[in-house]
Scaffold this motif. Structure first.
Motif, PDB file in Angstrom:
ATOM      1  N   ILE A   1       9.596  -9.570  -1.545  1.00 45.71           N
ATOM      2  CA  ILE A   1       9.221  -9.235  -3.128  1.00 45.71           C
ATOM      3  C   ILE A   1       7.763  -8.881  -2.974  1.00 45.71           C
ATOM      4  N   GLY A   2       7.578  -7.714  -3.680  1.00 46.39           N
ATOM      5  CA  GLY A   2       6.180  -7.286  -3.888  1.00 46.39           C
ATOM      6  C   GLY A   2       6.090  -5.979  -5.059  1.00 46.39           C
ATOM      7  N   GLN A   3       5.010  -5.281  -4.851  1.00 47.31           N
ATOM      8  CA  GLN A   3       4.649  -4.194  -5.914  1.00 47.31           C
ATOM      9  C   GLN A   3       3.818  -3.076  -5.260  1.00 47.31           C
ATOM     10  N   ARG A   4       4.060  -2.138  -5.910  1.00 43.48           N
ATOM     11  CA  ARG A   4       3.615  -0.566  -5.424  1.00 43.48           C
ATOM     12  C   ARG A   4       2.598  -0.111  -6.488  1.00 43.48           C
ATOM     13  N   PHE A   5       1.155   0.512  -5.919  1.00 46.00           N
ATOM     14  CA  PHE A   5       0.570   0.679  -6.825  1.00 46.00           C
ATOM     15  C   PHE A   5      -0.266   2.161  -6.263  1.00 46.00           C
ATOM     16  N   ASP A   6      -0.400   2.817  -7.467  1.00 44.38           N
ATOM     17  CA  ASP A   6      -1.193   4.104  -7.234  1.00 44.38           C
ATOM     18  C   ASP A   6      -2.802   3.761  -7.036  1.00 44.38           C
ATOM     19  N   VAL A   7      -3.133   4.596  -5.899  1.00 48.59           N
ATOM     20  CA  VAL A   7      -4.518   4.379  -5.399  1.00 48.59           C
ATOM     21  C   VAL A   7      -5.145   6.227  -5.124  1.00 48.59           C
ATOM     22  N   GLY A   8      -5.374   6.536  -6.346  1.00 49.85           N
ATOM     23  CA  GLY A   8      -5.716   7.849  -6.450  1.00 49.85           C
ATOM     24  C   GLY A   8      -4.220   8.614  -6.225  1.00 49.85           C
ATOM     25  N   SER A   9      -4.339   9.524  -5.330  1.00 53.50           N
ATOM     26  CA  SER A   9      -2.683  10.287  -5.280  1.00 53.50           C
ATOM     27  C   SER A   9      -1.929   9.482  -3.965  1.00 53.50           C
ATOM     28  N   ASP A  10      -2.658   8.263  -3.517  1.00 65.01           N
ATOM     29  CA  ASP A  10      -1.880   7.664  -2.441  1.00 65.01           C
ATOM     30  C   ASP A  10      -1.179   6.308  -3.264  1.00 65.01           C
ATOM     31  N   LYS A  11      -0.336   5.759  -2.254  1.00 66.79           N
ATOM     32  CA  LYS A  11       0.401   4.538  -2.806  1.00 66.79           C
ATOM     33  C   LYS A  11       0.115   3.384  -1.899  1.00 66.79           C
ATOM     34  N   LEU A  12      -0.241   2.277  -2.458  1.00 67.26           N
ATOM     35  CA  LEU A  12      -0.428   0.884  -1.589  1.00 67.26           C
ATOM     36  C   LEU A  12       0.607  -0.138  -2.302  1.00 67.26           C
ATOM     37  N   ALA A  13       1.256  -0.829  -1.145  1.00 68.71           N
ATOM     38  CA  ALA A  13       2.225  -1.864  -1.831  1.00 68.71           C
ATOM     39  C   ALA A  13       2.032  -3.046  -0.977  1.00 68.71           C
ATOM     40  N   TRP A  14       2.408  -4.134  -1.540  1.00 71.36           N
ATOM     41  CA  TRP A  14       2.244  -5.446  -0.723  1.00 71.36           C
ATOM     42  C   TRP A  14       3.729  -6.086  -0.707  1.00 71.36           C
ATOM     43  N   PHE A  15       3.895  -7.088   0.085  1.00 67.09           N
ATOM     44  CA  PHE A  15       5.200  -7.778   0.025  1.00 67.09           C
ATOM     45  C   PHE A  15       5.051  -9.242   0.667  1.00 67.09           C
ATOM     46  N   LEU A  16       5.731  -9.991   0.050  1.00 70.16           N
ATOM     47  CA  LEU A  16       5.689 -11.404   0.721  1.00 70.16           C
ATOM     48  C   LEU A  16       7.314 -11.492   0.959  1.00 70.16           C
ATOM     49  N   ALA A  17       7.369 -12.130   2.223  1.00 65.72           N
ATOM     50  CA  ALA A  17       8.999 -12.202   2.857  1.00 65.72           C
ATOM     51  C   ALA A  17       9.199 -13.666   3.195  1.00 65.72           C
ATOM     52  N   PHE A  18      10.453 -14.046   3.065  1.00 68.99           N
ATOM     53  CA  PHE A  18      10.954 -15.377   3.577  1.00 68.99           C
ATOM     54  C   PHE A  18      12.058 -14.874   4.704  1.00 68.99           C
ATOM     55  N   SER A  19      11.942 -15.319   5.632  1.00 71.38           N
ATOM     56  CA  SER A  19      13.045 -14.665   6.727  1.00 71.38           C
ATOM     57  C   SER A  19      13.564 -15.544   7.450  1.00 71.38           C
ATOM     58  N   HIS A  20      14.795 -15.441   8.064  1.00 73.37           N
ATOM     59  CA  HIS A  20      15.632 -16.093   8.901  1.00 73.37           C
ATOM     60  C   HIS A  20      15.778 -15.336   9.996  1.00 73.37           C
ATOM     61  N   GLN A  21      15.384 -15.724  11.400  1.00 78.69           N
ATOM     62  CA  GLN A  21      15.453 -15.098  12.621  1.00 78.69           C
ATOM     63  C   GLN A  21      16.023 -15.997  13.498  1.00 78.69           C
ATOM     64  N   SER A  22      17.163 -15.628  14.173  1.00 76.14           N
ATOM     65  CA  SER A  22      17.556 -16.341  15.460  1.00 76.14           C
ATOM     66  C   SER A  22      17.464 -15.305  16.505  1.00 76.14           C
ATOM     67  N   VAL A  23      16.873 -16.232  17.651  1.00 78.52           N
ATOM     68  CA  VAL A  23      16.819 -15.474  18.939  1.00 78.52           C
ATOM     69  C   VAL A  23      17.572 -16.217  19.964  1.00 78.52           C
ATOM     70  N   ASN A  24      18.507 -15.830  20.830  1.00 79.36           N
ATOM     71  CA  ASN A  24      19.360 -16.471  21.904  1.00 79.36           C
ATOM     72  C   ASN A  24      19.044 -15.562  23.144  1.00 79.36           C
ATOM     73  N   GLN A  25      18.806 -16.351  24.168  1.00 78.04           N
ATOM     74  CA  GLN A  25      18.619 -15.733  25.305  1.00 78.04           C
ATOM     75  C   GLN A  25      19.195 -16.388  26.407  1.00 78.04           C
ATOM     76  N   ASN A  26      19.883 -15.838  27.479  1.00 74.11           N
ATOM     77  CA  ASN A  26      20.430 -16.434  28.619  1.00 74.11           C
ATOM     78  C   ASN A  26      19.817 -15.949  29.745  1.00 74.11           C
ATOM     79  N   VAL A  27      19.087 -16.918  30.660  1.00 73.26           N
ATOM     80  CA  VAL A  27      18.102 -16.609  31.728  1.00 73.26           C
ATOM     81  C   VAL A  27      18.397 -17.010  32.903  1.00 73.26           C
ATOM     82  N   THR A  28      18.762 -16.144  33.911  1.00 72.65           N
ATOM     83  CA  THR A  28      19.126 -16.505  35.065  1.00 72.65           C
ATOM     84  C   THR A  28      18.223 -16.021  36.099  1.00 72.65           C
ATOM     85  N   GLY A  29      17.779 -16.456  37.279  1.00 72.21           N
ATOM     86  CA  GLY A  29      17.100 -15.814  38.415  1.00 72.21           C
ATOM     87  C   GLY A  29      16.639 -16.728  39.294  1.00 72.21           C
ATOM     88  N   ASP A  30      15.437 -16.516  40.068  1.00 71.79           N
ATOM     89  CA  ASP A  30      15.105 -17.183  41.091  1.00 71.79           C
ATOM     90  C   ASP A  30      13.466 -17.510  41.120  1.00 71.79           C
TER      91      ASP A  30
END
Length: 314
Positions: A220-249
């Motif tokens: 969720i955020g907003q986008r603003f004009d900065v002269g002829s440029d654009k500046l946006a901010w966002f606050l995020a809530f995330s779900h991230q799962s990471v699975n890894q199989n590790v084999t070696g020596d």
């Protein structure tokens, strides 16, 4: 008749001046929409309908380069399988042992460079592909207190089997974004809402390992004009799962644990300990057509990550 015509002309001129006082921007946007040629890609589809509604659309196709650094804790999904050769634990071996999952702690760091190519298929729907390179490490600490069949029995209590893993990986992935906006609650800047989903798979080069990452977030955020440029901010809530199989020596030859074990082969499935996080990001668009952009994101709450990116839209 001449006076009547002059009165009508004056009324029309006065009406136009009156309308321009509140609709100048709308007229300008309408003119730009009518005179702006279609994009070379033909995207996004239904762009004319979005323009008629007054929506300002980004340049449809983009290429970005990102640097990502993440520090996180992991847990063992199953028991840690080890095979020891040499030393006391590998005497007349190799000998197999099982370390209970609850006695294994894992920390990790990953640093990656990602190339992202994206396109707005519809005014509210973006798809993208990722191709990247990662350098990472996992520091596995396995306590031997509850391992059955050890020749040292209670003498092994308190001993920790450390296995530092360094690896590189090449990854690829796909993702999608759904975007919309809500009328402003305060002021005149709409609130932008985005739903993001991605699946990434990485194959390591220095260990026999595959890393699978799934991401879903709401921003969720907003986008603003900065002269002829654009500046946006966002606050995020995330779900991230990471699975890894590790084999070696790993070799303990030359370390203080060499009398106990010399060569160790291992196999373990691990997953990120925390899956929910929050982040704050900013995006700055600049250039004659806002075709260049700079992006920065900081993750906090359950783990820390930093993403910095630079891109161009075509």
């Amino acid at each position: 008749m001449a006076n009547y015509s002059q009165n009508i002309s004056g009324f029309l001129l006065l009406s136009i001046i009156s309308l321009s006082s509140w609709a100048e921007n709308d007229v300008k946007e309408l003119v730009e929409q009518q005179t702006t040629p279609a994009h070379w890609s033909g995207l996004p589809l239904m762009a004319d309908k979005a323009a008629e509604r007054g929506h300002e659309l980004p340049i449809p196709v983009g290429v970005s380069l990102f640097y990502n650094n993440i520090d996180a804790d992991y847990v063992a999904v199953n028991d840690f399988q080890v095979q020891v050769d040499g030393g006391l634990l590998g005497f007349r071996g190799p000998n197999d042992y099982v370390v209970p999952a609850e006695d294994v702690s894992i920390t990790g760091t990953d640093r990656s460079v990602q190339l992202k190519v994206d396109a707005w298929i519809l005014p509210f729907w973006n798809v993208y592909g990722l191709l990247g390179y990662t350098e990472g490490s996992k520091n596995i600490q396995a306590k031997l207190d509850n391992v059955e069949g050890l020749p040292c029995d209670e003498a092994c209590n308190g001993i920790v089997l450390p296995i530092p893993i360094e690896y590189t990986a090449k990854n690829y992935g796909i993702g999608t974004v759904l975007a919309g906006q809500i009328d402003p609650i305060i002021g005149d800047t709409p609130v932008i809402v985005m739903a993001v989903g991605a699946i990434v798979k990485a194959h390591t080069d220095t260990t026999d390992s595959v890393i699978k990452t799934k991401l879903a977030s709401v921003r969720i955020g907003q986008r603003f004009d900065v002269g002829s440029d654009k500046l946006a901010w966002f606050l995020a809530f995330s779900h991230q799962s990471v699975n890894q199989n590790v084999t070696g020596d790993y070799s303990f030859v030359g370390t203080e644990l060499e009398p106990l074990m010399e060569e160790v082969k291992f196999d373990i499935d691990l997953a990120k300990e925390e899956t929910k996080n929050m982040s704050f990001s900013v995006n700055y668009d600049f250039g004659s057509k806002n075709e260049w952009n700079f992006y920065a994101e900081y993750g906090f709450l359950n783990w820390q990550h930093l993403i910095v990116g630079f891109g161009r839209r075509f």
